[in-house]
Structure formats: structure tokens, C-alpha cells
Design a protein around this motif. Structure first.
Motif, PDB file in Angstrom:
ATOM      1  N   LEU A   1       0.830  -1.201   0.000  1.00 41.69           N
ATOM      2  CA  LEU A   1       0.000   0.000   0.000  1.00 41.69           C
ATOM      3  C   LEU A   1       0.872   1.262   0.000  1.00 41.69           C
ATOM      4  N   LEU A   2       1.902   1.276   0.848  1.00 44.97           N
ATOM      5  CA  LEU A   2       2.760   2.461   0.914  1.00 44.97           C
ATOM      6  C   LEU A   2       3.469   2.702  -0.422  1.00 44.97           C
ATOM      7  N   ASN A   3       3.915   1.624  -1.049  1.00 45.90           N
ATOM      8  CA  ASN A   3       4.553   1.753  -2.362  1.00 45.90           C
ATOM      9  C   ASN A   3       3.586   2.303  -3.400  1.00 45.90           C
ATOM     10  N   GLN A   4       2.346   1.836  -3.318  1.00 48.18           N
ATOM     11  CA  GLN A   4       1.327   2.259  -4.266  1.00 48.18           C
ATOM     12  C   GLN A   4       0.984   3.746  -4.065  1.00 48.18           C
ATOM     13  N   ILE A   5       0.889   4.168  -2.802  1.00 53.64           N
ATOM     14  CA  ILE A   5       0.617   5.579  -2.500  1.00 53.64           C
ATOM     15  C   ILE A   5       1.717   6.443  -3.121  1.00 53.64           C
ATOM     16  N   HIS A   6       2.948   5.988  -2.932  1.00 53.51           N
ATOM     17  CA  HIS A   6       4.107   6.716  -3.456  1.00 53.51           C
ATOM     18  C   HIS A   6       4.068   6.801  -4.977  1.00 53.51           C
ATOM     19  N   LYS A   7       3.756   5.681  -5.592  1.00 56.40           N
ATOM     20  CA  LYS A   7       3.761   5.583  -7.047  1.00 56.40           C
ATOM     21  C   LYS A   7       2.632   6.408  -7.675  1.00 56.40           C
ATOM     22  N   GLU A   8       1.437   6.324  -7.072  1.00 55.42           N
ATOM     23  CA  GLU A   8       0.270   6.971  -7.671  1.00 55.42           C
ATOM     24  C   GLU A   8       0.034   8.391  -7.156  1.00 55.42           C
TER      25      GLU A   8
END
Lengths: 133, 118
Positions: free
Chosen positions: B32-39
Motif C-alpha cells: 500500500l505504501l509503495n502504491q501511494i508513493h507511485k500513484e
């Protein structure tokens, strides 16, 4: 009904198997949804203690009986280091790991009966019962 | 087991449909944290309707997810916590303080919208 089962807690998966077995048994016995969740959660906490603090241990599930009433009995047994200070372990907010310290006092509140025997160096046996209402 | 994370505009939607074991919960935290960062997501709704049991450790991981997302600048709303889960959490003495919650996905999205506009 005579359903006795035993789940070894060697890995994280043991925690999941134990609480699933507990939920199934309590459902079969006619516990309502909330009690099923209480029982599954109590098992999860007990199994987690075994996983965190000892090399291995077992969660036994059994049907308890007394006059006019049945219940689910859970025995968590391990041959781990035991609990040095039982009074601390039973205090809300106390934790020797990085958990929330909700473990044992929380389990006691979720269940109807709670008994703990622990000897440093020898292990711990925790017995809890939830009676069917 | 991986928990799918769906993108909806500037939001991320997650419906937890699996039994939460420790490994799954920790993997989800990282994903989730990676996705927040990416998006560059601003808001996240985590729907827990299908979750039948939350013990103190899983509750801690969920609380951490909320704190970590907040640190990154994204708001998290938890939705759909079942009555039996709410009862057991409170009886155990586990409180998810400062965690915004809503009854269902729809209200969760509304809550996010309000927070982001307000």
C-alpha cells in the motif's frame, strides 16, 4: 459431541489453523457470531504467545460439559521459558514484546473462565472456557 | 496471498477478502505504501467487511498502516468493521485511536472527500 483436536503452533500458519479450528468448532456447537469471534480471537492471542515466546506449543480444543451447559475449552500448552511474573503478564498494557499488551488480560475478558499455570523454565498451561448460553 | 489494491482517481480502494495472517498483513502494509508513493494518492479506503477476526497484533498492523500513510500525506478511512469485530476489539482493550472509520465503502468515500475538500 466429542470433538477433540490439537493444533501445533510452530509457525505463523499454526496461529491461523488454530483459530479457524476454534471458529468451526464453536459454530458447530451453536455459538452465536459474536461468541465465535471472541473464541477465535482468544485462540489467536494464545497461539501468538506460543509463537512469539516459545519454540513450540500446542492449542487443544475440546468440548467442556457441566450440568445443563456445554462450552468450548481451549488449552494452550508449551514447554517454553514460562512466565516470570504472572501478575505483570495479567496487567493491561503490559507487554514484553512489541505488541499492544492486550494479550492475556484481553483473553480473560473475552472468555468465561481463565486459568493459568506457569513455571519459569518449564512452561505454561493456559486453560480458558466459553460456555454456551 | 496478496491483497488487491484498486485505483480510483486520486484514491486507492482496498477490500480485504482474505483471512488476515501476519505475513499477508505486513505485505499489504508495504504494497500500500509503495502504491501511494507511485500513484500520488491522497486518500485510501480500506474495507474490512469480509474480515471476521482482528486480534491485537493485526489491529496494531492496521493502526500502523494508517499512521504510515498519514506520514506520507495520504488519509485512510477504515470501513465495514463487523459488529463482532468491534465488540471483540473493545473487550480486549484494543483501541484504534485517531483512525477515521465509516459504516461502508460509500460513506468512507464521502468522508475522504470531505476531509480533502475541508
Amino acid at each position: 459431541m466429542r470433538v477433540q483436536s490439537s493444533v501445533e503452533i510452530g509457525t505463523e500458519w499454526g496461529i491461523v489453523s488454530a483459530r479457524q479450528a476454534g471458529r468451526e468448532l464453536s459454530k458447530e456447537m451453536g455459538f452465536n457470531n459474536v461468541d465465535q469471534a471472541r473464541i477465535a480471537t482468544a485462540i489467536s492471542e494464545l497461539a501468538r504467545n506460543i509463537y512469539l515466546y516459545t519454540d513450540n506449543g500446542v492449542i487443544d480444543l475440546d468440548v467442556a460439559e457441566k450440568a445443563y451447559s456445554k462450552g468450548v475449552k481451549i488449552v494452550a500448552r508449551d514447554v517454553g521459558p514460562g512466565i516470570e511474573n504472572l501478575r505483570d503478564a495479567m496487567t493491561d498494557g503490559y507487554s514484553s514484546s512489541n505488541g499492544l499488551g492486550a494479550g492475556l488480560p484481553g483473553v480473560k475478558r473475552l472468555m468465561d473462565e481463565f486459568d493459568i499455570e506457569s513455571e519459569p523454565g518449564k512452561g505454561t498451561i493456559i486453560t480458558v472456557i466459553k460456555w454456551l448460553r | 496471498m496478496k491483497i488487491p489494491i484498486l485505483k480510483l482517481g486520486k484514491y486507492l480502494l482496498i477490500s480485504v477478502q482474505v483471512e488476515l495472517d501476519d505475513q499477508t498483513a505486513l505485505q499489504f502494509q508495504e504494497d500500500l505504501l509503495n502504491q501511494i508513493h507511485k500513484e500520488g494518492s491522497e486518500g485510501i479506503v480500506v474495507d474490512l467487511t469480509s474480515v471476521e477476526m482482528i486480534d491485537s497484533y493485526i489491529a496494531k498492523v492496521i493502526g500502523d498502516v494508517v499512521d504510515m500513510s498519514n506520514l506520507m500525506g495520504a488519509k485512510v478511512v477504515l470501513t465495514g468493521i463487523q459488529p463482532s469485530v468491534a465488540i471483540t476489539l473493545v473487550e480486549m482493550g484494543v483501541t484504534l485511536t485517531d483512525v477515521p472509520t465509516a459504516l461502508n465503502l460509500e460513506q468512507g468515500l464521502e468522508k475522504l472527500q470531505e476531509e480533502l475538500e475541508g
